[in-house]
Scaffold this motif. Structure first.
Motif, PDB file in Angstrom:
ATOM      1  N   PRO A  92       0.851  -1.180  -0.030  1.00 12.83           N
ATOM      2  CA  PRO A  92      -0.122   0.046  -0.115  1.00 12.83           C
ATOM      3  C   PRO A  92       0.842   1.364  -0.110  1.00 12.83           C
ATOM      4  O   PRO A  92       0.488   2.321  -0.741  1.00 12.83           O
ATOM      5  N   THR A  93       2.039   1.415   0.670  1.00 12.71           N
ATOM      6  CA  THR A  93       2.701   2.656   1.023  1.00 12.71           C
ATOM      7  C   THR A  93       4.115   2.627   0.153  1.00 12.71           C
ATOM      8  O   THR A  93       4.987   3.608   0.508  1.00 12.71           O
ATOM      9  N   GLN A  94       4.239   1.476  -0.801  1.00 16.50           N
ATOM     10  CA  GLN A  94       5.570   1.505  -1.188  1.00 16.50           C
ATOM     11  C   GLN A  94       5.352   1.559  -2.868  1.00 16.50           C
ATOM     12  O   GLN A  94       6.095   0.999  -3.438  1.00 16.50           O
ATOM     13  N   HIS A  95       4.470   2.440  -3.420  1.00 21.18           N
ATOM     14  CA  HIS A  95       4.441   2.414  -4.923  1.00 21.18           C
ATOM     15  C   HIS A  95       3.974   3.767  -5.053  1.00 21.18           C
ATOM     16  O   HIS A  95       3.406   4.568  -4.302  1.00 21.18           O
ATOM     17  N   ILE A  96       4.176   4.445  -6.329  1.00 20.86           N
ATOM     18  CA  ILE A  96       3.740   5.717  -6.841  1.00 20.86           C
ATOM     19  C   ILE A  96       2.618   5.283  -7.925  1.00 20.86           C
ATOM     20  O   ILE A  96       2.854   4.291  -9.018  1.00 20.86           O
ATOM     21  N   PRO A  97       1.350   5.722  -7.899  1.00 22.69           N
ATOM     22  CA  PRO A  97       0.436   5.081  -8.757  1.00 22.69           C
ATOM     23  C   PRO A  97       0.738   5.237 -10.311  1.00 22.69           C
ATOM     24  O   PRO A  97       1.461   6.203 -10.732  1.00 22.69           O
ATOM     25  N   ASN A  98       0.653   4.152 -11.196  1.00 26.29           N
ATOM     26  CA  ASN A  98       0.856   4.414 -12.593  1.00 26.29           C
ATOM     27  C   ASN A  98       2.294   4.068 -12.816  1.00 26.29           C
ATOM     28  O   ASN A  98       2.852   4.330 -13.960  1.00 26.29           O
ATOM     29  N   PHE A  99       3.177   3.819 -11.911  1.00 22.46           N
ATOM     30  CA  PHE A  99       4.666   3.671 -12.175  1.00 22.46           C
ATOM     31  C   PHE A  99       5.182   2.468 -11.576  1.00 22.46           C
ATOM     32  O   PHE A  99       4.758   2.033 -10.420  1.00 22.46           O
ATOM     33  N   GLY A 100       6.090   1.998 -12.304  1.00 27.45           N
ATOM     34  CA  GLY A 100       7.183   0.690 -11.730  1.00 27.45           C
ATOM     35  C   GLY A 100       7.838   1.195 -10.821  1.00 27.45           C
ATOM     36  O   GLY A 100       8.066   2.448 -10.297  1.00 27.45           O
ATOM     37  N   MET A 101       8.990   0.512 -10.171  1.00 27.87           N
ATOM     38  CA  MET A 101      10.009   1.034  -9.526  1.00 27.87           C
ATOM     39  C   MET A 101      10.999   1.793 -10.164  1.00 27.87           C
ATOM     40  O   MET A 101      11.389   2.785  -9.657  1.00 27.87           O
ATOM     41  N   PHE A 102      11.180   1.308 -11.272  1.00 28.65           N
ATOM     42  CA  PHE A 102      11.968   2.078 -12.450  1.00 28.65           C
ATOM     43  C   PHE A 102      10.975   2.785 -13.507  1.00 28.65           C
ATOM     44  O   PHE A 102       9.926   2.220 -13.863  1.00 28.65           O
ATOM     45  N   PHE A 103      11.723   3.675 -14.216  1.00 29.57           N
ATOM     46  CA  PHE A 103      10.812   4.216 -15.383  1.00 29.57           C
ATOM     47  C   PHE A 103      10.944   2.861 -16.587  1.00 29.57           C
ATOM     48  O   PHE A 103      12.110   2.300 -16.535  1.00 29.57           O
ATOM     49  N   SER A 104       9.987   2.909 -17.086  1.00 32.20           N
ATOM     50  CA  SER A 104       9.957   1.800 -18.321  1.00 32.20           C
ATOM     51  C   SER A 104      11.182   1.880 -19.298  1.00 32.20           C
ATOM     52  O   SER A 104      11.637   0.842 -19.605  1.00 32.20           O
ATOM     53  N   PHE A 105      11.442   2.884 -19.812  1.00 35.48           N
ATOM     54  CA  PHE A 105      12.500   3.248 -20.877  1.00 35.48           C
ATOM     55  C   PHE A 105      13.884   2.939 -20.286  1.00 35.48           C
ATOM     56  O   PHE A 105      14.690   2.552 -21.006  1.00 35.48           O
ATOM     57  N   GLU A 106      13.955   2.698 -19.047  1.00 35.81           N
ATOM     58  CA  GLU A 106      15.324   2.548 -18.296  1.00 35.81           C
ATOM     59  C   GLU A 106      15.895   1.142 -18.500  1.00 35.81           C
ATOM     60  O   GLU A 106      16.710   0.623 -18.409  1.00 35.81           O
ATOM     61  N   PHE A 107      14.643  -0.010 -18.701  1.00 32.49           N
ATOM     62  CA  PHE A 107      14.758  -1.330 -19.196  1.00 32.49           C
ATOM     63  C   PHE A 107      15.911  -1.486 -20.194  1.00 32.49           C
ATOM     64  O   PHE A 107      16.596  -2.274 -19.997  1.00 32.49           O
TER      65      PHE A 107
END
Length: 518
Positions: free
Chosen positions: A272-287
């Motif tokens: 519940p408190t360990q995320h930002i809505p609509n984001f992964g832990m990293f930006f998608s393009f960083e993959f």
């Protein structure tokens, strides 16, 4: 181009640190939208130690905070004391330790990457990565003790790496690692594998510093001795560690979940408190850069074996617990992934530099645009969406409820406060700045003797369910409860009613109804 390189060499790290600090401190009191109960506990215990030298339970200079019977390491609260002294007891003063910890982590990642690869630009790109990544910003904007521990662990790793176990840097490195034990429970599991990695690689240098090594071991044993003694004398302080510890057939799967591209770059965490809505832990393009970084790391695995080994041991504290993908326990792993992304970014730029200038310029502009677009989206989410969409995960409304109670509590002998999930007592203590010495005396013969704690009552506050058919008969009592316990039609029909105050969120949804009885 030469001018850009000159500016980068001279001011690059300073600009990255300024960016990192601003992203972490902006709207710190409003996003996340309110304190959760752990943050309120850290804050009130810091306030209590500042005022009395004791925690909320009257323990003098505690090593662990009993809090909700989870016995948190107390270092975060101690570091919060100066901010409370200067700014008062509020959301910002509680979160600033994490803000500064997150900013210092950027420095250590720069130094660590630079030392690992002997390349300043990989260090700068790694620092930029961790400065703007969703996980790093999020955990630096709330009072996460894991974020404080991350800074200490990164500092310890850097100084051990710098020392090669043969000079005085090893003292500083082991000191920071030992201090991390006072910051976060997971550090007690992670530190041993980290030390074993360095011993395995630099063990041949041990005979050169054997006299110093004895002193280092004795010094660090003395430093951690209070933790050992406390755990032995008060075994309940091991509750938090033992309650999450689990090794089973699913442990390898949990280990691998922290390397899952879906978890890291797309889905993120369901905690519940360990995320930002609509984001992964990293930006998608960083993959893309992460994969390239892994490729070049493995390509030179004999040279970069320290980083490889650290990446492999970093998920251990999370893999041996029962949670699936619990980011707070693997922040050191995420920070090492930021170094991989910095490495991948650097190798990408080097490759593009071999292409025609028009292709190079277009590619760099495309990467810059993608980065700025995602960062702008993240900032917008932090400012507007997270406080709105995630407010339920952060016990939103407790501040507003306590403030309304404070306006009227002097007129009543008893306050009955109902909320079944949000540990309301700690918010009353925090937002009312309840005198710690008074609280310690009031719970001396109740909560202090109960393990686990069963009663949370203190002063005129009683924490239980409100039952209107019985409670409506009370006199000089203030009732605080949701609509299900204080239905409006029945409340209004009571002639003994003195006050109705409804506390709503910004959408108009009822958070609590406050009813005063004569």
């Amino acid at each position: 181009m030469d001018r850009i390189i000159q500016i980068t060499n001279k001011y690059g790290l300073i600009l990255i640190l300024l960016l990192a600090f601003c992203l972490r401190v902006a709207w710190i009191s409003k996003s996340p939208p309110s304190l959760n109960w752990d943050e309120a506990s850290f804050g009130y215990n810091a306030y209590s130690i500042l005022k009395t030298g004791k925690d909320e339970f009257g323990v003098k200079l505690p090593i662990f905070l009993r809090s909700f019977d989870d016995y948190k390491p107390a270092l975060y609260s101690y570091l919060t004391i100066p901010f409370i002294y200067l700014l008062g007891l509020n959301e910002a003063s509680v979160r600033l330790v994490s803000v500064f910890s997150g900013t210092f982590s950027v420095i250590f990642i720069y130094l660590l990457a630079k030392e690992l690869f002997k390349n300043k630009y990989i260090g700068l790109l790694s620092a930029l990565s961790i400065a703007i990544e969703p996980w790093a910003i999020h955990f630096s904007r709330a009072a996460f003790e894991a974020n404080l521990a991350l800074t200490l662990v990164l500092g310890g790793i850097y100084f051990l790496l710098k020392s090669k176990l043969k000079d005085n840097y090893v003292v500083l490195g082991t000191l920071l690692l030992s201090l991390s034990l006072y910051a976060y429970t997971a550090s007690r599991i992670l530190i041993i594998p980290i030390l074993l990695v360095f011993l395995a690689i630099y063990g041949k240098n041990l005979f050169k510093i054997r006299k110093t090594l004895y002193l280092i071991i004795i010094f660090n044993l003395i430093l951690v001795l209070p933790i050992i003694i406390t755990n032995i004398v008060h075994p309940e302080t091991l509750f938090r560690l033992s309650s999450t510890f689990l090794i089973s057939s699913s442990t390898p799967a949990r280990f691998l979940s922290y390397f899952s591209p879906i978890n890291l770059f797309v889905r993120g965490s369901s905690e519940p408190t360990q995320h930002i809505p609509n984001f992964g832990m990293f930006f998608s393009f960083e993959f893309f850069f992460w994969v390239i970084g892994i490729y070049f790391l493995l390509k030179k695995y004999t040279k970069e074996k320290i980083l490889i080994f650290l990446i492999l041991v970093a998920p251990i504290p999370a893999a041996i617990t029962w949670n699936w993908f619990y980011p707070a326990r693997v922040l050191p792993l995420f920070s090492l992934f930021s170094i991989l992304i910095g490495l991948g970014s650097y190798q990408t730029i080097i490759y593009l530099a071999t292409k025609p200038k028009i292709i190079f310029a277009f590619s760099i502009l495309a990467i810059a645009f993608l980065t700025l677009y995602n960062l702008a989206n993240l900032v917008t989410t932090l400012r507007y969406l997270l406080p709105y969409e995630d407010r339920g995960n952060w016990q939103y409304g407790m501040r507003e409820i306590v403030q309304e109670i404070a306006k009227n509590e002097s007129n009543y002998n008893t306050i009955v406060f109902e909320t079944r999930n949000a540990q309301p007592f700690i918010f009353v203590l925090f937002y009312s700045k309840y005198p710690p010495d008074m609280y310690q005396k009031q719970i001396e013969n109740t909560a202090k003797l109960q393990i686990p704690r069963k009663s949370f009552d203190f002063g005129k506050y009683i924490f239980r369910d409100v039952y209107w058919p019985n409670d409506k008969k009370d006199q000089r009592t203030l009732l605080v409860a949701p609509d299900s316990s204080l239905p409006l039609d029945k409340v209004k029909s009571n002639s003994n009613l003195n006050l109705i105050k409804e506390v709503n969120d910004f959408e108009g949804n009822l958070l609590a109804r406050i009813v005063g009885l004569r």
